[in-house]
Design a protein around this motif. Sequence first.
Motif, PDB file in Angstrom:
ATOM      1  N   ALA A  33       0.835  -1.190   0.000  1.00 34.71           N
ATOM      2  CA  ALA A  33       0.000   0.000   0.000  1.00 34.71           C
ATOM      3  C   ALA A  33       0.877   1.250   0.000  1.00 34.71           C
ATOM      4  CB  ALA A  33      -0.911  -0.001   1.222  1.00 34.71           C
ATOM      5  N   SER A  52      -4.461   0.752  -1.697  1.00 31.70           N
ATOM      6  CA  SER A  52      -3.989  -0.611  -1.510  1.00 31.70           C
ATOM      7  C   SER A  52      -3.000  -1.009  -2.595  1.00 31.70           C
ATOM      8  CB  SER A  52      -5.168  -1.583  -1.491  1.00 31.70           C
ATOM      9  OG  SER A  52      -5.838  -1.592  -2.743  1.00 31.70           O
ATOM     10  N   TRP A  53      -2.353  -2.143  -2.383  1.00 33.26           N
ATOM     11  CA  TRP A  53      -1.320  -2.609  -3.318  1.00 33.26           C
ATOM     12  C   TRP A  53      -1.835  -2.757  -4.742  1.00 33.26           C
ATOM     13  CZ3 TRP A  53      -1.812  -7.213  -5.976  1.00 33.26           C
ATOM     14  CH2 TRP A  53      -2.826  -8.078  -5.533  1.00 33.26           C
ATOM     15  N   SER A  57      -8.606  -0.475  -3.380  1.00 30.62           N
ATOM     16  CA  SER A  57      -9.162   0.207  -2.215  1.00 30.62           C
ATOM     17  C   SER A  57      -8.436   1.522  -1.968  1.00 30.62           C
ATOM     18  CB  SER A  57      -9.061  -0.674  -0.978  1.00 30.62           C
ATOM     19  OG  SER A  57      -9.779  -1.882  -1.147  1.00 30.62           O
ATOM     20  N   ARG A 104      -1.289  -5.917   2.309  1.00 27.94           N
ATOM     21  CA  ARG A 104      -2.167  -5.575   3.423  1.00 27.94           C
ATOM     22  C   ARG A 104      -3.585  -5.394   2.907  1.00 27.94           C
ATOM     23  NH1 ARG A 104      -0.959  -3.207   8.464  1.00 27.94           N
ATOM     24  NH2 ARG A 104       1.153  -2.633   7.743  1.00 27.94           N
ATOM     25  N   LEU A 107      -6.316  -0.879   4.970  1.00 31.49           N
ATOM     26  CA  LEU A 107      -5.468   0.297   4.886  1.00 31.49           C
ATOM     27  C   LEU A 107      -5.339   0.971   6.244  1.00 31.49           C
ATOM     28  CD1 LEU A 107      -6.736   1.824   1.536  1.00 31.49           C
ATOM     29  CD2 LEU A 107      -4.593   0.608   1.930  1.00 31.49           C
TER      30      LEU A 107
END
Length: 127
Positions: A33, A52-53, A57, A104, A107
């Motif tokens: 992230a 997010s990665w 998100s 992850r 977040l």
Amino acid sequence: QVQLVESGGGLVQAGGSLRLSCAASGRTFSSCAMAWFRQAPGKEREFVAAISWSGASTHYADSVKGRFTISRDNAKNTVYLQMNSLKPEDTALYYCAQDFRAFRVVLTTTRESYAYWGQGTQVTVSS
């Protein structure tokens, strides 16, 4: 190991827009992230936005929700912050940061979760 370099800051009038970029080095960028924080003179560093990665998100601070948009391009190892309807209170040094954990799912908004930081890019909004 991981290096982050912000760019795109500048001087704008209230109501204007800026697009910040953060170029990252390292093989872990697409797995982690990313977030933007900012720090105004005399104030503590505060959370702005996170992604997010995968980019699926995002999360924003209430103060910027609806005005700022965070995005990323994993092929370019770059994260962006599109800032619209800027206000004088948005004036700050903006930092990008990379999460120390891979993939992850929730977040975080705390600076302790981010292991790598850029040197910042200045955003100044005049009234």
